[in-house]
Design a protein around this motif. Structure first.
Motif, mmCIF file in Angstrom:
data_model
loop_
_atom_site.group_PDB
_atom_site.id
_atom_site.type_symbol
_atom_site.label_atom_id
_atom_site.label_comp_id
_atom_site.label_asym_id
_atom_site.label_seq_id
_atom_site.Cartn_x
_atom_site.Cartn_y
_atom_site.Cartn_z
ATOM 1 N N THR A 1 1.022 -1.313 0.014
ATOM 2 C CA THR A 1 0.011 0.216 0.044
ATOM 3 C C THR A 1 0.961 1.224 0.096
ATOM 4 O OG1 THR A 1 -1.177 -1.270 1.605
ATOM 5 C CG2 THR A 1 -1.916 0.834 1.092
ATOM 6 N N TRP B 1 2.188 5.148 0.712
ATOM 7 C CA TRP B 1 1.802 6.021 1.876
ATOM 8 C C TRP B 1 1.589 7.123 1.370
ATOM 9 C CZ3 TRP B 1 2.541 5.171 7.123
ATOM 10 C CH2 TRP B 1 2.864 4.066 7.542
ATOM 11 N N ALA C 1 7.843 -1.355 1.601
ATOM 12 C CA ALA C 1 6.694 -1.154 2.105
ATOM 13 C C ALA C 1 6.080 0.277 1.349
ATOM 14 C CB ALA C 1 6.415 -1.135 3.484
ATOM 15 N N TYR D 1 7.363 3.160 2.092
ATOM 16 C CA TYR D 1 7.588 4.116 3.173
ATOM 17 C C TYR D 1 8.627 5.079 2.617
ATOM 18 C CZ TYR D 1 7.344 6.656 7.794
ATOM 19 O OH TYR D 1 7.500 7.704 8.614
ATOM 20 N N LEU E 1 4.568 -0.843 8.726
ATOM 21 C CA LEU E 1 4.735 -0.432 7.495
ATOM 22 C C LEU E 1 4.061 -0.866 6.520
ATOM 23 C CD1 LEU E 1 8.714 -0.709 7.342
ATOM 24 C CD2 LEU E 1 7.293 1.378 7.182
ATOM 25 N N ARG E 2 3.211 -2.117 6.751
ATOM 26 C CA ARG E 2 2.445 -2.636 5.936
ATOM 27 C C ARG E 2 1.123 -2.293 6.169
ATOM 28 N NH1 ARG E 2 5.947 -7.927 4.162
ATOM 29 N NH2 ARG E 2 7.936 -6.784 3.414
ATOM 30 N N PRO F 1 -0.377 0.963 6.489
ATOM 31 C CA PRO F 1 -0.482 2.279 6.720
ATOM 32 C C PRO F 1 -1.886 2.945 7.115
ATOM 33 C CG PRO F 1 -0.333 1.512 4.591
ATOM 34 C CD PRO F 1 -0.158 0.504 5.218
ATOM 35 N N TYR G 1 3.341 4.130 12.713
ATOM 36 C CA TYR G 1 4.719 4.013 12.304
ATOM 37 C C TYR G 1 5.310 5.568 12.636
ATOM 38 C CZ TYR G 1 9.101 2.684 10.195
ATOM 39 O OH TYR G 1 10.513 2.492 9.988
#
Lengths: 356, 581
Positions: free
Chosen positions: A6, A8, A107, A109, B438-439, B441, B446
């Motif tokens: 996903t 961010w 991820a 991010y 992190l996975r 969101p 985080y």
């Protein structure tokens, strides 16, 4: 187990590009301005400094992942120069930072802009394509060994692992000055080494490269006591008199502590491993202009002088004469370092860690 | 697996009645709580199992049992023997020192009682790495202060005390657990109805007999619980074996595993995870035994409805020797902190000598205090500690109460799931939670303090459970039934009867969690970002890049703050519960 990635919020590369492009167009309608991180990192137009500053002013912030706060004087000076930038730090050991940023990028991010990190902590992020190769006019002043082959990072500070001793316990004329001298029976059971992180392994690697693996095994017979303390803490035990002699002591620590009156001495016994800290920028840095200004500053002579005041040495040609040893091994730049490292770990663990 | 085989009930009304009674007996509450705990514990648990089965690199993973094989076959019996001797020795030492001193402080008129309490808190606040350095300064074979002093009597070049030995490892690790044992058993002993001991005394039993035949058996659940905690934690601890064992060429299973984590450029978790899974299997057995022992909760209920005036046993002639015994504990707990106090005034560390008085200064305190991150880190740590401790205690208090009072099969599962995180290695838990959020969101914690609160909730749930369980076990069921008879609901009973009576234990649990979140390094270092820096990051920074005396100054500040806080809380909780010690 596959996990859906996903994205961010606010992290979309396209949005970033569009924003940069738009901002670039508004700021300077004349020249084509670099917009991607890659283009900004390698921009060499005549208006480079102006472009970076204008971009950084819009970005307003910079997130750096680093190992420690010892670079605070540099950050203070950097903030003075660019007061519109708000700098944020994340600190952890280099392997933790590496692990963290790899997971973050997997991820989606992508918040980190730049790294000031031990080179061995940059190896994995480089291989995971998290680092953006860059160009800086300051690079011309650096020895080639200090620049990663594809310009993923450049060494901004270095220290060396050599032989440290307590000057009260070992008189200057008795101190071993070469690796071979460590084999002298008088040092049996009297030496200690730091077993943390990469210090021990890179030291063993250096011995292998200089004298071969058999030499390492011979040295193992000397019964060197392994402390799982950082080089810094081991130097402290040495100034306390608990440890008389150690071949894994950093010159920077000895310099800093002896200034405060610690009875410590340091010798380079031939080629020494360089503990090199590099500066790098992230491939998807949200603030690439600010990151490049940061890179330029750390590499500049001004930045390097500040590092030297903190006890570190420089890889700049015009900063020679800092008492750095003649022969330095930049192990992290060796093409096959990852595999060599694994061999050295095995040798180290077999010879020193679990002594027979 | 939680479903019950329900005996056939005649008709719908009967079933409804049955359902009502189940609701009343708390079965539903147990199941709801179990579901909550599963949601919290299962993701890291599954990650752990997966990591234990993963071979090769993260980029091209393969799966197999190799990690288990390599843990089980690690170089011969020597590692296993050292590991077992070390863990058993350390837990036994902690139990002996902790229980005996708790009994002396809570039940007798031994002098210097408060000193033991202060020392326990002093010692809890300081991270293990700092304490180990303290012990090396005191007992190092060459320049350790105590060895230097002893050598002036017995001569020799080294020693005479060998810190880097099995005995040294047991000593240092045992002392790490002593304050935990002490604090865990103190509230239980403090609340114990003295009638039983008095009866023993009236029947002619002497002090030793009273302790061995009355006090000790009553304490069995508490002692067993804390012995379990200490045993499991020392089985998986690697700090002391690394710092004290390795210089003496002594290795445990955990140090071998620790080294397997650090063979490359990023940590590898395979063997560490396999070891944790194996430990989990080991934990199940003693936990089941603990259940058998505590199945009849009423046997251990020592807080009754009778009004009692806590009376201390008169030690008589034993007073002086036992005071001496009691002083051993604070001295050994405080010693590494005290040598750090000395070090904190020096520019570079030197063993104490009169000549150095001139060079003492507060410079290190100014340096540490002057760092922008120290103050922010302390504030964040306090906030994170507060919330972690509060959540852990709230969850485990209710869970422990349900487990003690209700009989369903779910209770065992609930306790087991809450205890599972006991075996999670800190570094593995850290990376799990990092990846997890992190996975996810959609749960945007985080990089905030809440990710650390969540991590600490998982890490310290098992400890909160043991504290609360021991405290609630001591309360007679009749007291609650009395409340219910008078028309109070479950909430009121919990709030007005159980909580006040268990308050010393609950407060001890809260403090324990609070203190450990502050000194925990392994989770903080991975989960801290720019906006949730904690003091642990400053500690590690100083450890890597600073002088030991600067680290000492920070340790002293933390120890002093924590001791004041601990004493204040203990005092408040005792006042509130009306139980005097």
């Amino acid at each position: 187990m596959t996990v859906a990635r996903t994205r961010w919020p606010g992290m979309s590369r396209r949005t970033l590009r569009a924003a940069l492009l738009l901002a670039g167009l508004c700021a300077s309608p004349v020249a084509a301005q670099p917009s991607s991180v890659e283009a900004i990192a390698n921009y060499d137009g005549a208006d480079r400094q102006k472009t970076l500053e204008a971009g950084a002013r819009r970005e307003g912030a910079l997130l750096v992942y680093t190992t420690g706060t010892q670079i605070k004087p540099l950050l203070d000076r950097f903030e003075q120069k660019y007061p519109y930038l708000r700098i944020e730090l994340v600190r952890a050991g280099s392997s933790d930072v590496a692990r963290k940023v790899v997971e973050e990028y997997r991820a989606g991010y992508e918040k980190v802009d730049a790294f000031e990190l031990a080179a061995h902590g940059l190896v994995v992020p480089r291989d995971e394509e998290i680092l953006q190769p860059f160009q800086s006019p300051e690079l011309a002043a650096y020895v080639p060994d200090a620049i990663e082959a594809k310009r993923h990072w450049v060494v901004v500070r270095e220290s060396y692992t050599g032989i440290g001793h307590n000057t009260k316990l070992i008189p200057a004329d008795k101190v071993p000055k070469t690796y071979e001298a460590l084999l002298d029976p008088q040092w049996k059971n009297r030496m200690a080494m730091s077993g943390t992180s990469t210090t021990a392994v890179n030291w063993v690697g250096t011995l292998v490269l200089v004298h071969g693996a058999d030499f390492v095994r011979k040295l193992g017979q000397q019964n060197i006591r392994v402390y799982n303390l950082t080089g810094r803490a081991l130097a402290n035990l040495m100034s306390a008199g608990e440890v008389a002699l150690s071949p894994t002591i950093y010159n920077s620590h000895v310099a800093a502590s002896s200034e405060k009156g610690a009875p410590l001495g340091w010798v380079a016994p031939g080629p020494v491993p360089v503990t090199d800290t590099g500066v790098a920028i992230a491939r998807k840095a949200p603030h690439p202009h600010a990151a490049m200004l940061f890179v330029d500053f750390l590499l500049s002579k001004e930045g390097q002088v500040l590092y030297r005041e903190l006890g570190y040495d420089s890889a700049r040609r015009d900063m020679a004469g800092s008492g750095a040893p003649a022969q330095k091994l930049y192990l992290a730049n060796r093409p096959n370092y990852i595999h060599e490292y694994e061999d050295w770990v095995k040798l180290y663990q077999g010879v020193f860690l679990r002594r027979r | 697996m939680m479903t019950h085989t329900v005996a056939a009930e005649p008709g719908a009304w009967g079933r409804l009645d049955h359902l009502r009674s189940r609701l009343r007996t708390g079965e539903t509450a147990v199941l709801v709580l179990l579901a909550v705990v599963l949601v919290i514990v299962l993701p890291p648990f599954l990650f752990l199992v997966r990591a234990s089965l993963t071979l090769g690199s993260a980029a091209a993973p393969q799966y197999g049992l190799d990690n288990f094989v390599s843990v089980l076959t690690r170089s011969g019996s020597e590692l296993w023997v050292t590991t077992l001797l070390y863990s058993l020795g350390a837990s036994a030492l902690a139990i002996t020192l902790g229980v005996s001193s708790a009994w002396l402080v809570a039940r007798t008129d031994v002098p210097l009682r408060q000193t033991a309490l202060v020392a326990a808190f002093l010692s809890l606040a300081v991270p293990v790495i700092i304490k180990s350095i303290g012990w090396i300064m005191l007992l190092g074979p060459n320049s350790g202060l105590i060895n230097v002093v002893l050598r002036s009597f017995v001569g020799g070049d080294e020693g005479p005390i060998q810190l880097y030995s099995l005995g040294g490892m047991i000593f240092v690790e045992g002392l790490l657990w002593t304050p935990v044992v002490f604090l865990l058993t103190l509230p239980v002993l403090g609340a114990m109805d003295p009638a039983l001991e008095e009866a023993a005394a009236t029947s002619g039993a002497d002090l030793r007999q009273t302790f061995a035949r009355v006090t000790l058996p009553l304490m069995r659940p508490s002692i067993l619980a804390v012995f379990l905690l200490a045993l499991i934690r020392s089985l998986e601890s690697f700090e002391v074996p690394l710092l004290i064992g390795a210089p003496g060429n002594l290795h445990t299973l955990t140090t071998a595993i620790y080294q397997s984590i650090h063979t490359g450029f990023v940590p590898k978790y395979g063997e560490a995870s396999a070891f944790a899974v194996l430990l989990l299997l080991l934990v199940a057995a003693p936990l089941a035994y603990y259940y058998r022992v505590t199945a009849h909760a009423d046997r251990y209920a020592t807080i009754s409805g009778k009004g009692f005036r806590p009376r201390r046993l008169k030690l008589g002639a034993w007073r002086a020797p036992l005071a001496l015994w009691l002083m051993i504990i604070p001295l050994s707990l405080a010693a590494p902190v005290l040598i750090m106090l000395w070090a904190s005034f020096l520019p570079v560390y030197k063993p104490p000598a009169l000549a150095d008085f001139a060079s003492l200064s507060l410079a290190n305190y100014w340096t540490v205090w002057g760092r922008a991150d120290t103050v922010a880190g302390l504030a964040n740590s306090a906030l994170i500690g507060f919330w972690s401790a509060t959540l852990v205690v709230a969850l485990t208090f209710i869970a422990a109460w349900l487990i003690v009072r209700y009989r369903g099969a779910g209770r065992w599962a609930l306790d087991f799931m809450i205890s599972v995180p006991l075996v999670f290695p800190g570094i593995v838990l850290g990376i799990t939670i990092l990846i997890q959020f992190l996975r996810l969101p959609m749960i945007p914690i985080y990089g905030t303090i809440w990710i650390l609160v969540f991590a600490f909730l998982i890490r310290f749930m098992p400890y909160g459970m043991r504290f609360c369980h021991a405290g609630i076990l001591a309360i007679q069921r009749e007291l609650e039934e009395c409340g219910r008879t008078c028309g109070a609901g479950v909430g009121t009973v919990l709030r007005r009867i159980v909580l006040p009576l268990a308050l010393p234990s609950v407060a001890a649990a809260w403090l324990y969690v609070f203190l450990h979140t502050i000194r925990d390094l392994s989770l903080a270092v991975l989960l801290a970002g720019p906006h949730n820096q904690v003091v642990a990051v400053v500690i590690l920074d100083l450890w890597n890049n600073g002088e030991v005396p600067e680290l000492a100054a920070l340790a002293v500040v933390m120890a002093a703050g924590v001791t004041l806080l601990g004493l204040a809380l203990m005092w408040l909780s005792r006042r509130a519960s009306g139980i005097a010690t």
